[in-house]
Design an enzyme around this catalytic site. Structure first.
Site, mmCIF file in Angstrom:
data_model
loop_
_atom_site.group_PDB
_atom_site.id
_atom_site.type_symbol
_atom_site.label_atom_id
_atom_site.label_comp_id
_atom_site.label_asym_id
_atom_site.label_seq_id
_atom_site.Cartn_x
_atom_site.Cartn_y
_atom_site.Cartn_z
ATOM 1 N N SER A 124 5.553 7.506 -10.385
ATOM 2 C CA SER A 124 6.113 7.204 -9.079
ATOM 3 C C SER A 124 7.369 6.439 -8.973
ATOM 4 C CB SER A 124 4.954 6.585 -8.096
ATOM 5 O OG SER A 124 5.654 6.031 -7.072
ATOM 6 N N ALA A 125 8.260 6.361 -8.093
ATOM 7 C CA ALA A 125 9.382 5.655 -7.873
ATOM 8 C C ALA A 125 9.096 4.283 -7.490
ATOM 9 C CB ALA A 125 9.957 6.178 -6.830
ATOM 10 N N TYR A 149 -1.471 -0.738 -7.449
ATOM 11 C CA TYR A 149 -1.391 0.832 -7.624
ATOM 12 C C TYR A 149 -0.062 1.129 -8.574
ATOM 13 C CZ TYR A 149 0.335 5.447 -6.429
ATOM 14 O OH TYR A 149 0.981 6.502 -6.684
ATOM 15 N N LYS A 153 0.939 2.888 -12.485
ATOM 16 C CA LYS A 153 1.837 3.691 -13.197
ATOM 17 C C LYS A 153 2.785 3.078 -14.138
ATOM 18 C CE LYS A 153 0.588 6.795 -9.987
ATOM 19 N NZ LYS A 153 -0.228 7.994 -10.556
ATOM 20 N N LEU A 200 4.372 7.369 5.917
ATOM 21 C CA LEU A 200 5.237 7.887 7.542
ATOM 22 C C LEU A 200 5.004 9.242 7.936
ATOM 23 C CD1 LEU A 200 7.043 6.856 9.687
ATOM 24 C CD2 LEU A 200 9.051 7.548 8.220
ATOM 25 N N ARG A 292 6.948 -4.275 7.244
ATOM 26 C CA ARG A 292 5.699 -4.241 6.438
ATOM 27 C C ARG A 292 5.989 -4.885 5.164
ATOM 28 N NH1 ARG A 292 3.250 1.973 4.958
ATOM 29 N NH2 ARG A 292 5.234 1.948 3.615
ATOM 30 N N GLY A 294 6.284 -5.988 1.447
ATOM 31 C CA GLY A 294 6.460 -5.435 0.408
ATOM 32 C C GLY A 294 7.448 -3.972 0.365
HETATM 33 P P1 NAD Z 1 -4.426 13.243 -3.825
HETATM 34 O O1 NAD Z 1 -5.246 12.023 -3.611
HETATM 35 O O2 NAD Z 1 -4.288 14.191 -2.645
HETATM 36 O O3 NAD Z 1 -4.773 14.060 -5.021
HETATM 37 C C1 NAD Z 1 -5.558 13.404 -6.102
HETATM 38 C C2 NAD Z 1 -6.670 14.393 -6.501
HETATM 39 O O4 NAD Z 1 -7.222 13.810 -7.540
HETATM 40 C C3 NAD Z 1 -7.618 14.579 -5.196
HETATM 41 O O5 NAD Z 1 -7.873 15.890 -5.237
HETATM 42 C C4 NAD Z 1 -8.878 13.709 -5.933
HETATM 43 O O6 NAD Z 1 -9.996 14.166 -5.563
HETATM 44 C C5 NAD Z 1 -8.816 13.964 -7.288
HETATM 45 N N1 NAD Z 1 -9.386 12.841 -7.982
HETATM 46 C C6 NAD Z 1 -9.263 11.458 -7.745
HETATM 47 N N2 NAD Z 1 -9.921 10.755 -8.762
HETATM 48 C C7 NAD Z 1 -10.410 11.594 -9.689
HETATM 49 C C8 NAD Z 1 -11.377 11.491 -10.859
HETATM 50 N N3 NAD Z 1 -11.620 10.314 -11.248
HETATM 51 N N4 NAD Z 1 -11.959 12.738 -11.179
HETATM 52 C C9 NAD Z 1 -11.254 13.595 -10.773
HETATM 53 N N5 NAD Z 1 -10.529 13.967 -9.840
HETATM 54 C C10 NAD Z 1 -10.170 13.114 -9.299
HETATM 55 O O7 NAD Z 1 -2.881 12.625 -4.219
HETATM 56 P P2 NAD Z 1 -1.512 13.372 -4.327
HETATM 57 O O8 NAD Z 1 -0.592 12.762 -3.161
HETATM 58 O O9 NAD Z 1 -1.740 14.631 -4.471
HETATM 59 O O10 NAD Z 1 -1.077 12.288 -5.672
HETATM 60 C C11 NAD Z 1 -1.026 13.100 -6.882
HETATM 61 C C12 NAD Z 1 -0.624 11.986 -7.882
HETATM 62 O O11 NAD Z 1 0.737 11.942 -7.672
HETATM 63 C C13 NAD Z 1 -1.386 10.907 -7.936
HETATM 64 O O12 NAD Z 1 -1.422 10.280 -9.321
HETATM 65 C C14 NAD Z 1 -0.588 9.928 -7.084
HETATM 66 O O13 NAD Z 1 -0.661 8.577 -7.441
HETATM 67 C C15 NAD Z 1 0.727 10.515 -7.426
HETATM 68 N N6 NAD Z 1 1.899 10.141 -6.500
HETATM 69 C C16 NAD Z 1 1.666 10.464 -5.372
HETATM 70 C C17 NAD Z 1 2.582 10.208 -4.480
HETATM 71 C C18 NAD Z 1 2.431 10.487 -2.945
HETATM 72 O O14 NAD Z 1 3.343 10.004 -2.133
HETATM 73 N N7 NAD Z 1 1.666 11.557 -2.667
HETATM 74 C C19 NAD Z 1 4.025 9.701 -4.690
HETATM 75 C C20 NAD Z 1 3.985 9.268 -5.986
HETATM 76 C C21 NAD Z 1 2.971 9.370 -7.143
HETATM 77 C C1 UD1 Z 2 4.683 3.862 -0.091
HETATM 78 C C2 UD1 Z 2 4.290 2.880 -1.006
HETATM 79 C C3 UD1 Z 2 4.618 3.369 -2.433
HETATM 80 C C4 UD1 Z 2 3.932 4.817 -2.575
HETATM 81 C C5 UD1 Z 2 4.557 5.521 -1.602
HETATM 82 C C6 UD1 Z 2 4.119 7.152 -1.640
HETATM 83 C C7 UD1 Z 2 4.189 0.659 0.248
HETATM 84 C C8 UD1 Z 2 4.845 -0.661 0.241
HETATM 85 N N1 UD1 Z 2 4.831 1.666 -0.754
HETATM 86 O O1 UD1 Z 2 6.139 3.959 -0.251
HETATM 87 O O2 UD1 Z 2 4.237 2.419 -3.437
HETATM 88 O O3 UD1 Z 2 4.625 5.107 -4.107
HETATM 89 O O4 UD1 Z 2 4.251 5.112 -0.229
HETATM 90 O O5 UD1 Z 2 2.812 7.128 -1.650
HETATM 91 O O6 UD1 Z 2 3.132 1.015 0.698
HETATM 92 N N2 UD1 Z 2 7.004 3.392 7.905
HETATM 93 C C9 UD1 Z 2 6.853 3.078 9.320
HETATM 94 N N3 UD1 Z 2 5.763 3.369 10.042
HETATM 95 C C10 UD1 Z 2 4.606 3.987 9.476
HETATM 96 C C11 UD1 Z 2 4.706 4.281 7.799
HETATM 97 C C12 UD1 Z 2 5.922 3.977 7.391
HETATM 98 O O7 UD1 Z 2 8.053 2.829 9.945
HETATM 99 O O8 UD1 Z 2 3.828 4.127 10.117
HETATM 100 C C13 UD1 Z 2 8.455 3.458 6.960
HETATM 101 C C14 UD1 Z 2 8.161 2.339 6.088
HETATM 102 O O9 UD1 Z 2 8.719 1.168 6.178
HETATM 103 C C15 UD1 Z 2 9.211 2.925 5.055
HETATM 104 C C16 UD1 Z 2 9.020 4.559 5.572
HETATM 105 O O10 UD1 Z 2 8.493 4.600 6.724
HETATM 106 O O11 UD1 Z 2 10.674 2.475 5.443
HETATM 107 C C17 UD1 Z 2 8.550 5.447 4.312
HETATM 108 O O12 UD1 Z 2 7.166 4.736 4.120
HETATM 109 P P1 UD1 Z 2 5.796 5.352 3.456
HETATM 110 O O13 UD1 Z 2 5.664 6.880 3.687
HETATM 111 O O14 UD1 Z 2 4.624 4.479 3.447
HETATM 112 O O15 UD1 Z 2 6.621 5.303 1.979
HETATM 113 P P2 UD1 Z 2 7.006 4.253 1.052
HETATM 114 O O16 UD1 Z 2 7.292 2.781 1.753
HETATM 115 O O17 UD1 Z 2 8.403 4.608 0.477
#
Ligand code: NAD
Ligand code: UD1
Length: 344
Positions: A124-125, A149, A153, A200, A292, A294
């Site tokens: 993740s970023a 969290y 990573k 968001l 928010r 962080g």
């Molecule tokens: P998600 O929660 O939709 O998908 C995760 C999947 O893993 C789910 O289907 C869940 O049931 C399964 N899972 C969780 N724990 C498990 C376990 N112990 N055994 C088997 N299955 C399990 O999440 P996502 O948004 O699809 O994210 C996928 C990956 O990408 C995650 O590792 C997350 O941290 C990473 N990631 C997500 C984002 C984002 O914004 N969505 C951003 C950066 C990184």
């Molecule tokens: C968040 C997580 C980051 C994670 C990413 C993807 C935090 C501090 N960071 O990032 O670790 O990798 O999600 O899952 O939680 N916002 C609003 N109103 C809302 C929700 C968000 O204004 O109800 C704003 C936030 O301040 C931000 C932007 O929308 O500026 C995006 O927020 P969000 O979707 O939560 O993603 P990140 O903050 O980038």
């Protein structure tokens, strides 16, 4: 290729499973459905015309996973499974460290035992923390996230780097996603967060569909063009294609390397809301709230390395992301809990 996908029923996993099936891969999903629905995979099968093989299993169940590897004999693994809620990780750090590290250790042990050495890892970023100014570069400085969290990573990137250095047979891609949003163009699969969304885009989508009342804008006094936070939103279908590109790249490359998966473009909170208003034809009520804790003012990717080395770049813009997210949200107002008529 025979690809085992952990967390393949989840948001990013389901779109990636679809991309793999569509290019003819044999796909095995391991998911315990802790944060997803089996319906997602039924819909994926409907779109692709054929289904992945699904094992309902916790990745931390090492014996169970061992049996799946013995039966399925995968060539490569994409590892999405894990816990991902930032706020929850601050409240329950031990659970997050134990789960995200523990299941990955189990997976690596089983892969090693079965001599499967190709792995694509969901990073993740968030690993950049506040150590760089946007645009973030993979080699731009030290890593370190602001919450447990994100710290899992950072730690897992370290573990995977050490594992690859110890045995040259490993081929590992660390994919640092920026902000994945949107849904498959069919509107049949998409993001279905449990409870009130933290992020968001799903929050805005649920306000647009009438499930939530208004969007709180977390800070309008940032040093950005309109005062609201800027992020690099990436269409989940482009992100899925990035995983396919990484798998292909690993055919010819040993060792471990990180790649940013983003668009390289910044979009503010207000711009994203405007895109959802245009896509839905509805007005989305907002309220300015305090920042928010962080949060960063700006975060977007330098995408050069992924373009040069993976031959991949994101193609879809914010309007398409909002339109596709809206098609999913309006067709499935309660996510996978309600199956609309005519759905697969
Ligand atoms: P998600 O929660 O939709 O998908 C995760 C999947 O893993 C789910 O289907 C869940 O049931 C399964 N899972 C969780 N724990 C498990 C376990 N112990 N055994 C088997 N299955 C399990 O999440 P996502 O948004 O699809 O994210 C996928 C990956 O990408 C995650 O590792 C997350 O941290 C990473 N990631 C997500 C984002 C984002 O914004 N969505 C951003 C950066 C990184
Ligand atoms: C968040 C997580 C980051 C994670 C990413 C993807 C935090 C501090 N960071 O990032 O670790 O990798 O999600 O899952 O939680 N916002 C609003 N109103 C809302 C929700 C968000 O204004 O109800 C704003 C936030 O301040 C931000 C932007 O929308 O500026 C995006 O927020 P969000 O979707 O939560 O993603 P990140 O903050 O980038």
């Amino acid at each position: 290729m025979r690809v085992l996908v952990t967390g393949g029923a989840g948001y990013i996993g389901s779109h990636t499973v679809l991309a793999l099936l569509e290019r003819g891969d044999d796909v095995i999903v391991v998911d315990n459905f802790a944060n997803s629905s089996p319906i997602a995979l039924e819909r994926v099968a409907g779109i692709a015309g054929h289904a992945p093989r699904v094992h309902r299993l916790d990745v931390g169940d090492e014996d169970g996973l061992d049996a799946v590897f013995a039966q399925e004999r995968p060539d490569a693994v994409i590892h999405f499974a894990g816990l991902k809620a930032v706020g929850e990780s601050v409240a329950q750090p031990l659970r997050y460290y134990a789960e995200n590290l523990g299941i990955t250790f189990s997976l690596l042990s089983v892969m090693q035992r079965h001599e499967v050495h190709t792995l694509v890892f969901s990073s993740s970023a968030t690993v950049y923390g506040d150590h760089q100014q946007a645009p973030y570069r993979e080699e731009g400085g030290p890593l370190g996230a602001a919450n447990p969290y994100g710290q899992t990573k950072v730690m897992l990137e370290r573990v995977l780097t050490d594992v690859a250095h110890a045995d040259p047979r490993w081929r590992i891609a660390l994919l640092r996603y920026f902000n994945p949003i949107g849904a498959h163009e069919s509107g049949l699969i998409g993001e279905d967060p449990r409870g009130v969304p933290n992020n968001l885009a799903p929050y805005v989508a649920q306000v647009a569909v009438g499930r939530l009342a208004e969007v709180g804008v977390f800070g309008a006094d940032y040093p950005t063009a309109d005062g609201t936070g800027e992020r690099d939103y990436i269409h989940v279908v482009d992100l899925a294609a990035g995983h396919v590109a990484a798998l292909e790249h690993l055919r010819t490359r040993e060792g471990v390397r990180a790649w940013n998966l983003g668009t390289g473009r910044a979009t503010s909170v207000l711009e994203l809301i405007a895109a959802f208003e245009a896509a839905s034809g509805r007005s989305i009520p907002t309220r300015i709230e305090p920042r928010r804790e962080g949060d960063l003012a700006q975060a977007w990717a330098d995408t050069q390395r992924a373009e040069d080395e993976l031959g991949w770049r994101a193609e879809r813009g914010i309007a398409e992301m909002a339109a596709d997210a809206w098609r999913w949200q309006s067709g499935n107002p309660q996510g996978y809990d309600t199956v609309p008529s005519g759905a697969v």
